[in-house]
Design an enzyme around this catalytic site. Structure first.
Site, PDB file in Angstrom:
ATOM      1  CG  HIS A 152      -3.589  -3.621   3.020  1.00  0.00           C
ATOM      2  ND1 HIS A 152      -2.609  -3.159   3.858  1.00  0.00           N
ATOM      3  CD2 HIS A 152      -4.224  -2.532   2.543  1.00  0.00           C
ATOM      4  CE1 HIS A 152      -2.652  -1.835   3.900  1.00  0.00           C
ATOM      5  NE2 HIS A 152      -3.621  -1.426   3.110  1.00  0.00           N
TER       6      HIS A 152
ATOM      7  CB  CYS B 155      -0.994  -0.055   1.149  1.00  0.00           C
ATOM      8  SG  CYS B 155      -2.478   0.882   0.751  1.00  0.00           S
TER       9      CYS B 155
ATOM     10  CD  GLU C 283      -1.415  -6.320   5.149  1.00  0.00           C
ATOM     11  OE1 GLU C 283      -1.100  -6.552   3.969  1.00  0.00           O
ATOM     12  OE2 GLU C 283      -1.663  -5.168   5.573  1.00  0.00           O
TER      13      GLU C 283
HETATM   14  N1  GLN Z   1      -2.063   6.828   2.545  1.00  0.00           N
HETATM   15  C1  GLN Z   1      -2.153   6.026   1.372  1.00  0.00           C
HETATM   16  C2  GLN Z   1      -3.508   6.136   0.707  1.00  0.00           C
HETATM   17  O1  GLN Z   1      -4.449   6.569   1.290  1.00  0.00           O
HETATM   18  C3  GLN Z   1      -1.828   4.574   1.673  1.00  0.00           C
HETATM   19  C4  GLN Z   1      -2.819   3.893   2.567  1.00  0.00           C
HETATM   20  C5  GLN Z   1      -2.330   2.597   3.135  1.00  0.00           C
HETATM   21  O2  GLN Z   1      -1.143   2.327   3.155  1.00  0.00           O
HETATM   22  N2  GLN Z   1      -3.228   1.787   3.675  1.00  0.00           N
HETATM   23  O3  GLN Z   1      -3.647   5.788  -0.450  1.00  0.00           O
END
Ligand code: GLN
Length: 564
Positions: A508, A382, A510
């Site tokens: 994600h 992310c 995970e």
């Molecule tokens: N801050 C980034 C976004 O909003 C990444 C978010 C995250 O890592 N969950 O896209």
């Protein structure tokens, strides 16, 4: 009708109610039962999505896009239950629902009260968790500790629920602490007695007690707790500290907790086995053949719960590779150009997790530059993928000012930016790109090598995306886009081609890793970290799991003395 188990906690928080609930789910599934697990959280936030990791730890995301408590992560890791929005209930949601109804005039002139209106809404949510699906057992974990003001409406609803469905269909499991007082050399049952007393005051007599303890309880101790707490002796379950959290279901089964649960709930007793779990998870976690050290470079590394699912998924990657994974936690705010090599000198891979806000971002970018240039395996998740994109744009394309518009709205090269639909969003809660989306994986990439599939479903939680304006320029310089949304518009996985393993995902992974089925990307990351380690000659030897130490007095055949 399903059977219901409420899990409550007493004495102190952080006793591992989530792991206990998940383990109960596991031992029941081993009997061929279909279970689901629900969390009832007493705070007023509608969901934890708006809470800081300092307050709450990780926000776990379900397939259908609910932002939930991290305990749901335990439930999914230990069982096969697919959890949905309905599996996570908070006081905020309940009040929201009741007040919205009141404003619509749906209570026909009544005074709206905690009992019955709030408790009725809670009971409806407990029933709804199995709506439209077959389920044999519902486990509902009540957050907080018996005696808290906040959890009272949930406990009252649970009390009534048992009255509504009958004793043979609903039981209470209470998790307590039996502390060991070193100076006295004694285990103390008084806190447990008080906590059960507190529950009784509100009309709940627990059927089963799970006692967290550092020492073995012994027969005498179990008998005493049984007598004073009015619980059958075989329903007093010892929950000793274990070497791996995945041992807990085995410990419960050893004490026949599954048989006790089935007897109380009038579930026909089938003997089930945890053999596979023992062989494929616990044995491998406790007796790894190899060992590897990887770094997690993030902003919240000092909190044990902020990257819970990532730490677990790394361990799963270890289990899949017969290796112990040692996680070096590095605070990204401390990483600079001059110290990055020092910080990363003894690791064979680095992972940069998700996050929000600019704090620590430059340190993550420095760490990524170091591992890209030095060809150390890299896994970005992310924000980690967004940082990898920024780093590549700055160092390889020479766009010194490249950034995400989250951190610099005026960047000349906003390689990460908001989608148009996100520009209009005003409310922060629940408005990100959330939940599972399909991703097409390109062949001949590291991602495909891991997944061995051209279409996967992965969970998201972010607002910002790769800016398609820069796709071609970056591609030409070796930035590989290996995963795209099915319509081709959203970049989901990126890689650096000229590197032994440099993979980052916008989603994600995970959240979908399990101890017996490591997520393919985590499995491959650890495999490549092990390969890097072999190549660079830094072989670490696994520590044999310490043999369980029998209590000194037990060795001599005596029991731990009881207090007067
Ligand atoms: N801050 C980034 C976004 O909003 C990444 C978010 C995250 O890592 N969950 O896209």
């Amino acid at each position: 009708m399903p059977k219901y188990i409420f899990v409550t906690g007493g004495v102190v928080s952080s006793l591992g109610k989530g792991i206990a609930s998940a383990s109960i789910g596991r031992i029941l599934e081993a009997k061929g039962l279909k279970v689901t697990i629900q969390k009832l959280d007493p705070y007023i936030n509608v969901d934890p999505g708006t809470m800081s990791p300092y307050q709450h730890g990780e926000v776990y995301v379900t397939e259908d896009g609910a932002e939930t408590d991290l305990d749901l992560g335990h439930y999914e890791r230990y069982t096969n239950a697919t959890l949905e929005r309905a599996n996570s209930v908070t006081t905020g949601q309940i009040y929201n629902e009741v007040i919205t109804k009141e404003r619509k005039g749906e209570f026909l002139g009544a005074t709206v009260q905690v009992v019955p209106h709030i408790t009725d809404a809670i009971k409806a949510r407990i029933r709804d968790v199995t709506k439209n699906k077959r389920c044999d057992v519902v486990i509902s974990e009540v957050g907080g500790t018996a005696g808290d003001i906040e959890s009272l409406p949930f406990l009252e609803a649970a009390r009534q629920f048992r009255h509504d469905v009958g004793r043979e269909n609903c039981i209470f499991v209470h998790l307590t602490l039996v502390p060991y007082i070193r100076a006295a050399g004694e285990l103390k049952t008084k806190p447990t007695q008080h906590s059960v007393g507190t529950l009784r005051e509100i009309g709940i007599q627990p059927d089963i007690l799970i006692c967290r303890t550092e020492k073995r309880l012994g027969r005498g101790m179990k008998a005493k707790i049984s007598l004073f707490c009015n619980v059958e002796e075989e329903a007093v379950i010892e929950a000793r500290d274990v070497r791996s959290i995945y041992e807990v279901p085995l410990m419960f089964k050893e004490q026949n907790l599954d048989a006790v649960l089935c007897r109380y709930l009038r579930i026909e007793y089938k003997s089930g086995s945890l053999h596979e779990w023992e062989k494929n998870v616990v044995a491998k976690a406790l007796h790894p053949k190899r060992k590897v050290r990887v770094a997690v470079v993030g902003k919240y590394v000092e909190l044990p719960d902020a990257y819970k699912s990532i730490y677990e998924a790394l361990r799963h990657g270890g289990i899949a590779n017969d290796a112990e994974v040692v996680i070096k936690k590095i605070n990204s705010e401390k990483v600079t150009k001059s110290n990055v090599a020092h910080y990363l000198k003894d690791v064979s891979g680095i992972l940069v997790p998700g996050g929000f806000g600019s704090r620590g971002v430059e340190g993550k970018i420095k760490a990524i530059q170091h591992v890209r240039e030095n060809k150390i395996p890299f896994f970005g998740i992310c924000l980690g993928m967004q940082c990898a994109t920024i780093e590549f744009a700055r160092s390889v394309l020479g766009w010194k000012n490249a950034n995400s518009t989250e951190f610099n709205k005026k960047s000349s090269h906003p390689v990460i930016s908001l989608l148009e639909e996100q520009e209009k969003v005003e409310n922060l809660g629940g408005t990100m790109r959330l939940g599972a989306y399909a991703c097409n994986v390109k062949k001949d990439t590291y991602a495909y090598e891991a997944y061995k599939s051209e279409e996967v479903m992965e969970r998201h939680r972010h607002r910002y995306e790769f800016n398609n304006k820069y796709r071609e320029d970056m591609r030409k310089k070796g930035f590989r886009i290996s995963g795209l949304s099915p319509n081709g518009k959203l970049v989901e996985i990126i890689e650096v081609a000229d590197h032994p393993w440099f993979v980052a995902s916008q989603f994600h992974p995970e959240f979908k890793s399990k101890p017996d089925r490591a997520h393919p990307l985590f499995r491959e990351f650890i495999a490549h970290a092990l390969a890097y380690q072999t190549e660079h000659g830094v072989i670490l030897k696994p520590n044999p799991a310490p043999a369980e130490q029998p209590d000194e007095r037990e060795k001599e055949g005596a029991e731990v003395p009881l207090e007067a």
